[in-house]
Write a protein that holds these residues in place. Structure first.
Motif, mmCIF file in Angstrom:
data_model
loop_
_atom_site.group_PDB
_atom_site.id
_atom_site.type_symbol
_atom_site.label_atom_id
_atom_site.label_comp_id
_atom_site.label_asym_id
_atom_site.label_seq_id
_atom_site.Cartn_x
_atom_site.Cartn_y
_atom_site.Cartn_z
ATOM 1 N N ALA A 1 49.198 38.502 45.504
ATOM 2 C CA ALA A 1 49.625 37.624 44.420
ATOM 3 C C ALA A 1 48.375 37.019 43.810
ATOM 4 O O ALA A 1 47.391 36.756 44.507
ATOM 5 C CB ALA A 1 50.549 36.532 44.938
ATOM 6 N N LEU A 2 48.408 36.795 42.510
ATOM 7 C CA LEU A 2 47.276 36.183 41.826
ATOM 8 C C LEU A 2 47.773 35.084 40.917
ATOM 9 O O LEU A 2 48.616 35.315 40.055
ATOM 10 C CB LEU A 2 46.483 37.220 41.031
ATOM 11 C CG LEU A 2 45.190 36.693 40.395
ATOM 12 C CD1 LEU A 2 44.080 37.743 40.440
ATOM 13 C CD2 LEU A 2 45.414 36.235 38.945
ATOM 14 N N PHE A 3 47.252 33.878 41.130
ATOM 15 C CA PHE A 3 47.549 32.749 40.268
ATOM 16 C C PHE A 3 46.286 32.418 39.492
ATOM 17 O O PHE A 3 45.272 32.040 40.074
ATOM 18 C CB PHE A 3 48.004 31.544 41.095
ATOM 19 C CG PHE A 3 48.171 30.279 40.295
ATOM 20 C CD1 PHE A 3 48.752 30.304 39.030
ATOM 21 C CD2 PHE A 3 47.766 29.061 40.805
ATOM 22 C CE1 PHE A 3 48.908 29.150 38.281
ATOM 23 C CE2 PHE A 3 47.924 27.891 40.075
ATOM 24 C CZ PHE A 3 48.489 27.934 38.815
ATOM 25 N N GLY A 4 46.340 32.625 38.181
ATOM 26 C CA GLY A 4 45.135 32.464 37.389
ATOM 27 C C GLY A 4 45.388 31.774 36.072
ATOM 28 O O GLY A 4 46.531 31.468 35.692
ATOM 29 N N CYS A 5 44.308 31.529 35.364
ATOM 30 C CA CYS A 5 44.373 30.912 34.056
ATOM 31 C C CYS A 5 44.971 31.889 33.045
ATOM 32 O O CYS A 5 44.785 33.106 33.137
ATOM 33 C CB CYS A 5 42.979 30.483 33.610
ATOM 34 S SG CYS A 5 42.925 29.649 32.005
ATOM 35 N N ALA A 6 45.670 31.353 32.067
ATOM 36 C CA ALA A 6 46.308 32.182 31.048
ATOM 37 C C ALA A 6 45.337 32.656 29.978
ATOM 38 O O ALA A 6 45.738 33.386 29.065
ATOM 39 C CB ALA A 6 47.449 31.407 30.385
ATOM 40 N N ASP A 7 44.086 32.281 30.064
ATOM 41 C CA ASP A 7 43.068 32.702 29.096
ATOM 42 C C ASP A 7 43.163 34.213 28.859
ATOM 43 O O ASP A 7 43.273 34.999 29.807
ATOM 44 C CB ASP A 7 41.686 32.341 29.647
ATOM 45 C CG ASP A 7 40.572 32.489 28.622
ATOM 46 O OD1 ASP A 7 40.342 33.635 28.179
ATOM 47 O OD2 ASP A 7 39.914 31.489 28.290
ATOM 48 N N SER A 8 43.123 34.620 27.595
ATOM 49 C CA SER A 8 43.304 36.036 27.242
ATOM 50 C C SER A 8 42.215 36.930 27.831
ATOM 51 O O SER A 8 42.381 38.151 27.894
ATOM 52 C CB SER A 8 43.332 36.186 25.717
ATOM 53 O OG SER A 8 42.093 35.791 25.139
ATOM 54 N N ARG A 9 41.127 36.331 28.274
ATOM 55 C CA ARG A 9 40.023 37.119 28.839
ATOM 56 C C ARG A 9 40.174 37.350 30.335
ATOM 57 O O ARG A 9 39.304 37.970 30.955
ATOM 58 C CB ARG A 9 38.697 36.399 28.549
ATOM 59 C CG ARG A 9 38.406 36.244 27.070
ATOM 60 C CD ARG A 9 37.303 35.243 26.793
ATOM 61 N NE ARG A 9 37.723 33.869 27.095
ATOM 62 C CZ ARG A 9 36.979 32.787 26.884
ATOM 63 N NH1 ARG A 9 35.762 32.931 26.379
ATOM 64 N NH2 ARG A 9 37.436 31.579 27.187
ATOM 65 N N LEU A 10 41.271 36.867 30.917
ATOM 66 C CA LEU A 10 41.476 36.963 32.364
ATOM 67 C C LEU A 10 42.640 37.888 32.713
ATOM 68 O O LEU A 10 43.507 37.533 33.498
ATOM 69 C CB LEU A 10 41.717 35.581 32.964
ATOM 70 C CG LEU A 10 40.542 35.013 33.765
ATOM 71 C CD1 LEU A 10 39.398 34.671 32.838
ATOM 72 C CD2 LEU A 10 40.971 33.796 34.559
ATOM 73 N N ALA A 11 42.688 39.063 32.139
ATOM 74 C CA ALA A 11 43.752 40.016 32.450
ATOM 75 C C ALA A 11 43.548 40.554 33.864
ATOM 76 O O ALA A 11 42.660 41.374 34.118
ATOM 77 C CB ALA A 11 43.745 41.154 31.440
ATOM 78 N N ALA A 12 44.372 40.102 34.792
ATOM 79 C CA ALA A 12 44.115 40.324 36.212
ATOM 80 C C ALA A 12 44.032 41.800 36.589
ATOM 81 O O ALA A 12 43.128 42.214 37.327
ATOM 82 C CB ALA A 12 45.192 39.636 37.041
ATOM 83 N N GLU A 13 44.995 42.605 36.107
ATOM 84 C CA GLU A 13 44.991 44.021 36.496
ATOM 85 C C GLU A 13 43.745 44.744 35.982
ATOM 86 O O GLU A 13 43.281 45.706 36.605
ATOM 87 C CB GLU A 13 46.252 44.715 35.980
ATOM 88 C CG GLU A 13 47.528 44.337 36.728
ATOM 89 C CD GLU A 13 48.202 43.105 36.168
ATOM 90 O OE1 GLU A 13 49.333 42.800 36.618
ATOM 91 O OE2 GLU A 13 47.620 42.432 35.295
ATOM 92 N N ILE A 14 43.209 44.319 34.849
ATOM 93 C CA ILE A 14 41.988 44.944 34.322
ATOM 94 C C ILE A 14 40.778 44.507 35.132
ATOM 95 O O ILE A 14 39.948 45.324 35.537
ATOM 96 C CB ILE A 14 41.812 44.593 32.831
ATOM 97 C CG1 ILE A 14 42.950 45.207 32.013
ATOM 98 C CG2 ILE A 14 40.452 45.086 32.322
ATOM 99 C CD1 ILE A 14 42.927 44.834 30.545
ATOM 100 N N ILE A 15 40.660 43.201 35.386
ATOM 101 C CA ILE A 15 39.515 42.663 36.124
ATOM 102 C C ILE A 15 39.396 43.296 37.503
ATOM 103 O O ILE A 15 38.289 43.582 37.976
ATOM 104 C CB ILE A 15 39.642 41.137 36.243
ATOM 105 C CG1 ILE A 15 39.434 40.468 34.881
ATOM 106 C CG2 ILE A 15 38.658 40.575 37.270
ATOM 107 C CD1 ILE A 15 39.784 38.998 34.874
ATOM 108 N N PHE A 16 40.526 43.523 38.159
ATOM 109 C CA PHE A 16 40.500 44.057 39.522
ATOM 110 C C PHE A 16 40.866 45.537 39.580
ATOM 111 O O PHE A 16 41.060 46.086 40.665
ATOM 112 C CB PHE A 16 41.429 43.238 40.421
ATOM 113 C CG PHE A 16 40.932 41.838 40.657
ATOM 114 C CD1 PHE A 16 39.925 41.589 41.581
ATOM 115 C CD2 PHE A 16 41.442 40.771 39.929
ATOM 116 C CE1 PHE A 16 39.443 40.299 41.791
ATOM 117 C CE2 PHE A 16 40.967 39.472 40.127
ATOM 118 C CZ PHE A 16 39.959 39.246 41.069
ATOM 119 N N ASP A 17 40.929 46.190 38.414
ATOM 120 C CA ASP A 17 41.195 47.625 38.316
ATOM 121 C C ASP A 17 42.423 48.023 39.135
ATOM 122 O O ASP A 17 42.367 48.895 39.998
ATOM 123 C CB ASP A 17 39.969 48.435 38.771
ATOM 124 C CG ASP A 17 40.072 49.909 38.366
ATOM 125 O OD1 ASP A 17 40.762 50.200 37.364
ATOM 126 O OD2 ASP A 17 39.453 50.758 39.034
#
Length: 217
Positions: free
Chosen positions: A49-65
């Motif tokens: 699970a990932l709880f993160g900021c909604a900032d458009s630059r923080l797309a979780a699936e992209i950041i962690f491939d």
């Protein structure tokens, strides 16, 4: 879809490896094909699970491939805890049995900046919903400013405020959720507080609670 659950360490290693690929510019883009989409119609077994900021630059699936079904993602501006956020995290832990929770902050966070600006004597009144959202970040601002007699809302270290807020968020979650704290105590869950560097693309672990090491094997 496999029923074999990774350990917290294996899940974090997968997340870190995916972020390494993203940083190097060589992502695999896994689990994004038609077969994966069809497979997921029968259920989901995310590795974290990932709880993160909604900032458009923080797309979780992209950041962690990662791909479809890999991450259970909850986001709002400034990654501020709420009843709905805690409930979503508890669902991921108790029902989906994720072995890892990543709480992801980042540099140049707009919510952190707004919370800092709100402490100025001449700060304009914010719309009530925005104020209620950023208010939980203000204690981190005040704590950082108290530690530095020369700090003002104009020069305070916003990244330090963000890291303090990240710690506050995890502390509050651990105290407010028996489900999460029990899973950590039993070794079924690890919580990693990480900060994402916008320019580098790197997500560095700053806080680790539970059975995870961030050192290379």
């Amino acid at each position: 879809m496999t029923d074999v659950r990774p350990t917290p360490q294996q899940a974090w290693d997968e997340m870190r490896s995916g972020n390494d690929r993203f940083v190097s510019g060589a992502p695999h883009h896994p689990a994004q094909d038609v077969e994966r989409r069809h497979e997921l119609t029968t259920g989901q077994r995310p590795i974290a699970a990932l709880f993160g900021c909604a900032d458009s630059r923080l797309a979780a699936e992209i950041i962690f491939d990662k791909g479809l079904g890999d991450l259970f993602v909850i986001r709002n501006a400034g990654q501020v805890l709420s009843e709905s956020v805690v409930g979503s995290i508890e669902y991921a832990v108790a029902i989906l049995e994720v072995p890892l929770l990543v709480v992801l902050g980042h540099d140049a966070c707009g919510a952190v900046r707004a919370s800092i600006d709100s402490t100025r004597q001449d700060a304009p009144e914010l719309p009530p919903h925005i104020w209620r959202l950023i208010a939980p970040i203000v204690p981190a601002v005040q704590r950082v400013m108290r530690a530095d007699p020369d700090a003002t809302p104009l020069n305070v270290d916003s990244e330090l405020v963000g890291r303090e807020h990240l710690r506050d968020t995890i502390d509050e979650l651990m105290h407010s959720s028996d489900i999460v704290s029990r899973a950590v105590d039993e070794g079924r869950l690890a919580v990693v507080g990480a900060n994402y560097r916008l320019e580098e693309g790197r997500a560095d672990a700053h806080i680790i609670i539970g059975p995870v090491s961030d050192t290379e094997a």
